[in-house]
Each structure stands twice: as structure tokens, then as C-alpha cells.
Design a protein around this motif. Structure first.
Motif, PDB file in Angstrom:
ATOM      1  N   GLY A 360      21.696  34.015 -33.778  1.00  0.00           N
ATOM      2  CA  GLY A 360      21.979  32.789 -33.034  1.00  0.00           C
ATOM      3  C   GLY A 360      22.381  33.025 -31.594  1.00  0.00           C
ATOM      4  N   THR A 361      22.921  34.221 -31.283  1.00  0.00           N
ATOM      5  CA  THR A 361      23.280  34.529 -29.900  1.00  0.00           C
ATOM      6  C   THR A 361      22.012  34.800 -29.089  1.00  0.00           C
ATOM      7  OG1 THR A 361      23.508  36.903 -30.357  1.00  0.00           O
ATOM      8  CG2 THR A 361      25.477  35.543 -30.601  1.00  0.00           C
ATOM      9  N   ASN A 362      22.152  34.786 -27.776  1.00  0.00           N
ATOM     10  CA  ASN A 362      20.988  34.959 -26.923  1.00  0.00           C
ATOM     11  C   ASN A 362      20.760  36.428 -26.597  1.00  0.00           C
ATOM     12  OD1 ASN A 362      19.064  34.590 -24.567  1.00  0.00           O
ATOM     13  ND2 ASN A 362      19.543  32.464 -25.083  1.00  0.00           N
ATOM     14  N   HIS A 363      19.500  36.846 -26.567  1.00  0.00           N
ATOM     15  CA  HIS A 363      19.212  38.258 -26.308  1.00  0.00           C
ATOM     16  C   HIS A 363      18.764  38.529 -24.872  1.00  0.00           C
ATOM     17  CE1 HIS A 363      14.650  38.099 -27.619  1.00  0.00           C
ATOM     18  NE2 HIS A 363      14.776  37.854 -26.326  1.00  0.00           N
ATOM     19  N   THR A 364      18.753  37.510 -24.027  1.00  0.00           N
ATOM     20  CA  THR A 364      18.412  37.733 -22.622  1.00  0.00           C
ATOM     21  C   THR A 364      19.700  38.064 -21.887  1.00  0.00           C
ATOM     22  OG1 THR A 364      16.631  36.120 -22.852  1.00  0.00           O
ATOM     23  CG2 THR A 364      17.226  36.789 -20.617  1.00  0.00           C
ATOM     24  N   LEU A 365      19.864  39.352 -21.562  1.00  0.00           N
ATOM     25  CA  LEU A 365      21.166  39.872 -21.154  1.00  0.00           C
ATOM     26  C   LEU A 365      21.079  40.722 -19.891  1.00  0.00           C
ATOM     27  CD1 LEU A 365      22.128  41.057 -24.752  1.00  0.00           C
ATOM     28  CD2 LEU A 365      23.053  39.036 -23.588  1.00  0.00           C
ATOM     29  N   PRO A 366      22.199  40.856 -19.168  1.00  0.00           N
ATOM     30  CA  PRO A 366      22.206  41.672 -17.951  1.00  0.00           C
ATOM     31  C   PRO A 366      22.136  43.163 -18.258  1.00  0.00           C
ATOM     32  CG  PRO A 366      24.410  40.872 -18.424  1.00  0.00           C
ATOM     33  CD  PRO A 366      23.497  40.207 -19.415  1.00  0.00           C
ATOM     34  N   THR A 367      21.314  43.877 -17.510  1.00  0.00           N
ATOM     35  CA  THR A 367      21.160  45.315 -17.680  1.00  0.00           C
ATOM     36  C   THR A 367      21.596  46.036 -16.408  1.00  0.00           C
ATOM     37  OG1 THR A 367      18.901  45.336 -16.823  1.00  0.00           O
ATOM     38  CG2 THR A 367      19.163  44.921 -19.176  1.00  0.00           C
ATOM     39  N   ASN A 368      21.468  47.356 -16.442  1.00  0.00           N
ATOM     40  CA  ASN A 368      21.682  48.176 -15.239  1.00  0.00           C
ATOM     41  C   ASN A 368      23.070  47.997 -14.634  1.00  0.00           C
ATOM     42  OD1 ASN A 368      20.461  50.176 -13.653  1.00  0.00           O
ATOM     43  ND2 ASN A 368      20.027  48.729 -12.011  1.00  0.00           N
ATOM     44  N   GLY A 369      24.070  47.719 -15.488  1.00  0.00           N
ATOM     45  CA  GLY A 369      25.436  47.552 -15.026  1.00  0.00           C
ATOM     46  C   GLY A 369      25.776  46.164 -14.538  1.00  0.00           C
ATOM     47  N   TYR A 370      24.803  45.244 -14.534  1.00  0.00           N
ATOM     48  CA  TYR A 370      25.078  43.885 -14.060  1.00  0.00           C
ATOM     49  C   TYR A 370      25.994  43.113 -15.006  1.00  0.00           C
ATOM     50  CZ  TYR A 370      21.707  44.156 -10.232  1.00  0.00           C
ATOM     51  OH  TYR A 370      21.057  44.477  -9.067  1.00  0.00           O
ATOM     52  N   ALA A 371      26.252  43.654 -16.191  1.00  0.00           N
ATOM     53  CA  ALA A 371      27.195  43.009 -17.100  1.00  0.00           C
ATOM     54  C   ALA A 371      28.605  42.978 -16.513  1.00  0.00           C
ATOM     55  CB  ALA A 371      27.205  43.731 -18.453  1.00  0.00           C
ATOM     56  N   LYS A 372      28.840  43.739 -15.469  1.00  0.00           N
ATOM     57  CA  LYS A 372      30.149  43.701 -14.800  1.00  0.00           C
ATOM     58  C   LYS A 372      30.361  42.376 -14.079  1.00  0.00           C
ATOM     59  CE  LYS A 372      30.274  48.710 -14.111  1.00  0.00           C
ATOM     60  NZ  LYS A 372      30.216  49.824 -13.131  1.00  0.00           N
ATOM     61  N   ALA A 373      29.286  41.658 -13.787  1.00  0.00           N
ATOM     62  CA  ALA A 373      29.417  40.419 -13.014  1.00  0.00           C
ATOM     63  C   ALA A 373      28.579  39.261 -13.548  1.00  0.00           C
ATOM     64  CB  ALA A 373      29.043  40.676 -11.556  1.00  0.00           C
ATOM     65  N   TYR A 374      27.598  39.542 -14.409  1.00  0.00           N
ATOM     66  CA  TYR A 374      26.699  38.500 -14.908  1.00  0.00           C
ATOM     67  C   TYR A 374      26.931  38.241 -16.393  1.00  0.00           C
ATOM     68  CZ  TYR A 374      23.628  38.539 -10.770  1.00  0.00           C
ATOM     69  OH  TYR A 374      23.109  38.425  -9.509  1.00  0.00           O
ATOM     70  N   SER A 375      26.714  36.998 -16.808  1.00  0.00           N
ATOM     71  CA  SER A 375      26.688  36.649 -18.227  1.00  0.00           C
ATOM     72  C   SER A 375      25.254  36.716 -18.725  1.00  0.00           C
ATOM     73  CB  SER A 375      27.206  35.224 -18.437  1.00  0.00           C
ATOM     74  OG  SER A 375      28.488  35.056 -17.896  1.00  0.00           O
ATOM     75  N   GLY A 376      25.106  36.806 -20.035  1.00  0.00           N
ATOM     76  CA  GLY A 376      23.789  36.646 -20.625  1.00  0.00           C
ATOM     77  C   GLY A 376      23.384  35.181 -20.561  1.00  0.00           C
ATOM     78  N   VAL A 377      22.123  34.914 -20.841  1.00  0.00           N
ATOM     79  CA  VAL A 377      21.640  33.534 -20.845  1.00  0.00           C
ATOM     80  C   VAL A 377      22.389  32.725 -21.900  1.00  0.00           C
ATOM     81  CG1 VAL A 377      19.662  32.083 -21.475  1.00  0.00           C
ATOM     82  CG2 VAL A 377      19.373  33.973 -19.863  1.00  0.00           C
ATOM     83  N   ASN A 378      22.759  31.514 -21.541  1.00  0.00           N
ATOM     84  CA  ASN A 378      23.424  30.592 -22.459  1.00  0.00           C
ATOM     85  C   ASN A 378      23.048  29.176 -22.042  1.00  0.00           C
ATOM     86  OD1 ASN A 378      25.656  29.649 -20.473  1.00  0.00           O
ATOM     87  ND2 ASN A 378      25.814  31.884 -20.434  1.00  0.00           N
ATOM     88  N   LEU A 379      23.597  28.188 -22.692  1.00  0.00           N
ATOM     89  CA  LEU A 379      23.225  26.810 -22.388  1.00  0.00           C
ATOM     90  C   LEU A 379      23.490  26.468 -20.922  1.00  0.00           C
ATOM     91  CD1 LEU A 379      22.175  24.098 -23.450  1.00  0.00           C
ATOM     92  CD2 LEU A 379      24.547  23.489 -23.963  1.00  0.00           C
ATOM     93  N   ALA A 380      24.617  26.941 -20.396  1.00  0.00           N
ATOM     94  CA  ALA A 380      24.985  26.634 -19.015  1.00  0.00           C
ATOM     95  C   ALA A 380      23.997  27.216 -18.005  1.00  0.00           C
ATOM     96  CB  ALA A 380      26.391  27.142 -18.715  1.00  0.00           C
ATOM     97  N   SER A 381      23.226  28.228 -18.432  1.00  0.00           N
ATOM     98  CA  SER A 381      22.232  28.824 -17.535  1.00  0.00           C
ATOM     99  C   SER A 381      21.164  27.815 -17.130  1.00  0.00           C
ATOM    100  CB  SER A 381      21.563  30.021 -18.215  1.00  0.00           C
ATOM    101  OG  SER A 381      22.504  30.984 -18.625  1.00  0.00           O
ATOM    102  N   PHE A 382      20.967  26.790 -17.958  1.00  0.00           N
ATOM    103  CA  PHE A 382      19.934  25.788 -17.710  1.00  0.00           C
ATOM    104  C   PHE A 382      20.522  24.491 -17.128  1.00  0.00           C
ATOM    105  CE2 PHE A 382      18.331  28.690 -20.845  1.00  0.00           C
ATOM    106  CZ  PHE A 382      17.018  28.889 -20.468  1.00  0.00           C
ATOM    107  N   GLN A 383      21.784  24.575 -16.746  1.00  0.00           N
ATOM    108  CA  GLN A 383      22.466  23.404 -16.234  1.00  0.00           C
ATOM    109  C   GLN A 383      23.135  23.693 -14.891  1.00  0.00           C
ATOM    110  OE1 GLN A 383      25.127  23.034 -19.616  1.00  0.00           O
ATOM    111  NE2 GLN A 383      23.996  21.268 -20.386  1.00  0.00           N
ATOM    112  N   LYS A 384      23.451  22.624 -14.177  1.00  0.00           N
ATOM    113  CA  LYS A 384      24.277  22.696 -12.979  1.00  0.00           C
ATOM    114  C   LYS A 384      25.508  21.835 -13.225  1.00  0.00           C
ATOM    115  CE  LYS A 384      20.950  20.650 -11.296  1.00  0.00           C
ATOM    116  NZ  LYS A 384      20.138  19.745 -10.454  1.00  0.00           N
ATOM    117  N   SER A 385      26.614  22.238 -12.649  1.00  0.00           N
ATOM    118  CA  SER A 385      27.821  21.423 -12.697  1.00  0.00           C
ATOM    119  C   SER A 385      27.924  20.638 -11.398  1.00  0.00           C
ATOM    120  CB  SER A 385      29.064  22.300 -12.877  1.00  0.00           C
ATOM    121  OG  SER A 385      29.039  22.946 -14.129  1.00  0.00           O
ATOM    122  N   VAL A 386      27.897  19.326 -11.509  1.00  0.00           N
ATOM    123  CA  VAL A 386      27.973  18.467 -10.326  1.00  0.00           C
ATOM    124  C   VAL A 386      29.339  17.788 -10.309  1.00  0.00           C
ATOM    125  CG1 VAL A 386      26.930  16.523  -9.094  1.00  0.00           C
ATOM    126  CG2 VAL A 386      25.496  18.044 -10.485  1.00  0.00           C
TER     127      VAL A 386
END
Length: 428
Positions: A360-386
Motif C-alpha cells: 500500500g505504500t508508494n515505491h516512487t522514492l528519493p535516491t542518491n541521498g536525496y532522502a535527506k531532504a525529499y519525501s517519497g511520492v504521496n497524495l500531497a505530491s499531486f496537490q498544492k496547498s493554497v
């Protein structure tokens, strides 16, 4: 695999280097293709599809007839498996929906935040040696839940000009009907600029090789957002004597078979266990259909022994793995202490493959050390907060003087005047 014992922290950066080319090695090629696609549209797309995929296409669009035919080629068993995965992915991502945030920060000053879907998104699905139809579920399901208006999909064709049936079946199951036979750099360029055939999008999602990763990063220079710089797959396992060496070896190989530039790492506090895993890898590797690919990836990989859990955790956080498996007695030490990881898998019976497909979790994830600053894909990835705000007469009187003073201190007189005029009007 390279065996390393008690490495000093001063050597960690070198030891933990990824087996990737630098951007400089790739960027010239990516820039050239982007320039041609921007100028020549479909003509450039077809040129590079011929060059890279060895097929000449008259039409880049997957027809409905092809989609219908693909459904007949997918077995009932696989369709059921895809349905199980889709159901779990849907449940997990629906649970990520958040309500409107609304409050009065000061009397008469009402602020609120609402989510809005990104209207146009493009999904990139690798389709070479491993057609990743599972990635469609990971991207299309949350895109649909978020409410994205337009979802297009690009995936490379075979030498015969076809797309893997499971990719087409899964795309249709997820409600995607705009599918293009375009892969690699040219696909990212097509979604960035738009062509006669391919729609321009606002955000691009999906994993790929190093060329696709650099192409996505270049896309951001043209006003297109990306999910993250997701490059070659990687996995780190931390294990002690309580772990099962065969399980750990299978997990390491599961990522090694992704591609020759993948990297897998074992960090362990047991020298005996390190040897057991090394032997288990050799045994299992010999029986893999993708042995040649996995073998090259193993050459980039490490077996690391450290003296205790504290050192292990520091090293793991320095690495920032895409996938992180915990197979130790003291699971809580690592689950509480991990800061930098794309997705975490806890316990001997939690293979990384579960997250790749059906937990159920998402497998599109940050590589190459970007996990230090990036999240994996989730619902919020397809949204903007206005954010919104509405200020009453009383509200502007309550905060107006603070605004005036701050604007004046910054030397922005027009900002101050915008408040002063209103306050003076209220005094009449």
C-alpha cells in the motif's frame, strides 16, 4: 561485494558513493535532445525513438484497440494480483487526505488553507528490461484520488513498436487513456514543452535511469515541477545475528536485479552474519534469470561491519537510503533513530518487494541521498496547498500598525500605504 570492516567516519563519504555518472557527463546529451524537441516537436521525438529504441513509429499514441487487445493478454491471476495491490494502494493514499485548516489568528483576521489538485500531470513508466506496470499504480492511483484533471503516460516502445500488455492493462484500470509510446529523455522533453501529439504538463512523475533523472532536473528550468530526482534503485539493510541470512541476501538481490547501476548495502554488527550473507548471495545469484545485471550491480555494492548499533545508525543516516530494511533485535532503536530514508521496512518478514507492489505504500522514492531532504511520492505530491485570508474592518485595525511599522522598516512605502489608506478611511 566489497567487504569493509570498521570504517572510520572520515571515510564514509567515499565508501558510500553511488555508482552514478556525474551530471556533467550526461547534461550535454539531455540538453541537445531538449532543444530539438522544443524546436521540432514530434519530429524530434520520433528521431530519438528510432535512435534509442530502434523502432520507427508513424503514430506515438497508443490506440484504444491496442489497449483492448492488451487486456486479453494479461492472465486472470495477474489481473487479480494487480487488483489486490490497487486496493491497498488506494486505501493507504485515501487515508492521507487532510481537511481544510481554518482559524482566526487575530480577532477579525481569518486564515485558511485548502488543497487543490495539480491539473496536468505526466507519468513516466520505464519499460525496458523491466516494464514497471506497478509504478502506474503508485502514480495514477494517488493522482486520481487528488483529483488531477489530466493524466498522461509515457513509456518506451519495444523494437516492434508495442507497449507491454501489463502496462496498458494497468493504465486503463487506473483510468488513463492518453498513453504515448515515448521513452527516455525525449519523453521528459515532450511532457515539458508539449508537441503536436504530447500534452504539456505541470508536473512530471516517475523513476528512470540516470538520463531520465537528469532530464527531469532539466525540465525544472522550463517551469515544470518534478516529483524528485529519482535515479537508479538502491537498498540498505541493517542486520544482526537475529536476522535470516537467506532473507537478507534475497532482499539485496531484489534491488541488484533492477539495473547494473543499482546499489545495495548491508550494514551489520556481526562479522559471522556478514559472511553468511555473502555466501547466500553467491548461491541465490547463480539461479537468477537476471544474473548478469545483478552481478554488475553487486560489484557496486558493500558489506559493511561496524561495532555497534549507534555507529550503524549514524552511517545509515549519512547514506540516506531509498529503501531501508531493519532486521535486528532492537527494531525501535532504528525506527526511532532513522532520519534519512525513503521508505522503511521493519522485521524479518517485511521484504522490500512488498512496498514495491502490494502493501500500500508508494515505491516512487528519493535516491542518491536525496532522502535527506525529499519525501517519497504521496497524495500531497499531486496537490498544492493554497492559503486564503479574509480581514474585517476590526481585523485590519488590529494588525494594521504592525504591518505599517514592518513595511517602513524594510523601506517598502507602498506596502505601508496600502494599510494606511484603509486605516484612515476607517477613522472617518
Amino acid at each position: 561485494m566489497n567487504k569493509i570492516f570498521n570504517p572510520k567516519p572520515s571515510t564514509w563519504a567515499t565508501i558510500l558513493e553511488r555508482p552514478t555518472q556525474t551530471v556533467d557527463d550526461i547534461e550535454a546529451t539531455v540538453s541537445q535532445i531538449f532543444s530539438e524537441v522544443q524546436k521540432n516537436g514530434d519530429q524530434a521525438i520520433k528521431k530519438y525513438t528510432s535512435f534509442f529504441d530502434n523502432v520507427n513509429l508513424d503514430n506515438l499514441v497508443v490506440s484504444q484497440a491496442e489497449i483492448d487487445a492488451a487486456s486479453l493478454e494479461v492472465s486472470a491471476e495477474l489481473k487479480n494480483a494487480i487488483a489486490v495491490a490497487k486496493a491497498n494502494i488506494t486505501k493507504f493514499h485515501e487515508a492521507q487526505q487532510t481537511p481544510k485548516v481554518e482559524l482566526e489568528t487575530t480577532e477579525g483576521v481569518r486564515c485558511w488553507q485548502e488543497k487543490r489538485a495539480i491539473q496536468k500531470v505526466g507519468l513516466y513508466i520505464p519499460g525496458g528490461t523491466a516494464p514497471l506496470f506497478s509504478t502506474i499504480l503508485m502514480l495514477a492511483v494517488p493522482a486520481k484520488i487528488a483529483g488531477c484533471n489530466e493524466i498522461i503516460l509515457c513509456t518506451p516502445p519495444s523494437k516492434e513498436g508495442n507497449v507491454n500488455p501489463a502496462i496498458l492493462y494497468t493504465a486503463q484500470l487506473c483510468g488513463i487513456t492518453k498513453i504515448y509510446k515515448v521513452g527516455g529523455i525525449q519523453a521528459i522533453a515532450g511532457m515539458t514543452f508539449g508537441t503536436e501529439t504530447i500534452a504539456k504538463v505541470y508536473k512530471i512523475f516517475g523513476p528512470g535511469n540516470q538520463f531520465v533523472t537528469v532530464a527531469k532536473q532539466l525540465a525544472t528550468k522550463y517551469g515544470v515541477a518534478i516529483d524528485m530526482p529519482a535515479g537508479p534503485s538502491e537498498l540498505l539493510v541493517v542486520a544482526d545475528e537475529s536476522a535470516n541470512a537467506d532473507f537478507v541476501a534475497s532482499d539485496l538481490l531484489s534491488q541488484a536485479e533492477h539495473g547494473t547501476d543499482s546499489q545495495v548495502v548491508l550494514v551489520t554488527t556481526s562479522e559471522n552474519f556478514l559472511t553468511e550473507v555473502e555466501n547466500a548471495i553467491a548461491t541465490q545469484l547463480a539461479a537468477l534469470p537476471r544474473k548478469e545485471i545483478a552481478t554488475k550491480a553487486i560489484e557496486n555494492s558493500k558489506l559493511i561491519y561496524v561495532e555497534n548499533d549507534e555507529i550503524a545508525l549514524d552511517l545509515i543516516n549519512e547514506y540516506g537510503p531509498e529503501h531501508f530494511i531493519i532486521c535486528v533485535n532492537d527494531e525501535n532503536f532504528y525506527t526511532n533513530g532513522i532520519q534519512n530514508a525513503g521508505s522503511v521496512f521493519v522485521g524479518n518478514y517485511t521484504p522490500e518487494s512488498a512496498g514495491d507492489y502490494a502493501s500500500g505504500t508508494n515505491h516512487t522514492l528519493p535516491t542518491n541521498g536525496y532522502a535527506k531532504a525529499y519525501s517519497g511520492v504521496n497524495l500531497a505530491s499531486f496537490q498544492k496547498s493554497v492559503t486564503f485570508q479574509k480581514i474585517s474592518k476590526q481585523g485590519i485595525q488590529n494588525i494594521g500598525n504592525a504591518i505599517e511599522l514592518m513595511a517602513e522598516a524594510e523601506g517598502l512605502q507602498a506596502h505601508k500605504n496600502a494599510v494606511t489608506l484603509r486605516l484612515e478611511e476607517l477613522k472617518k
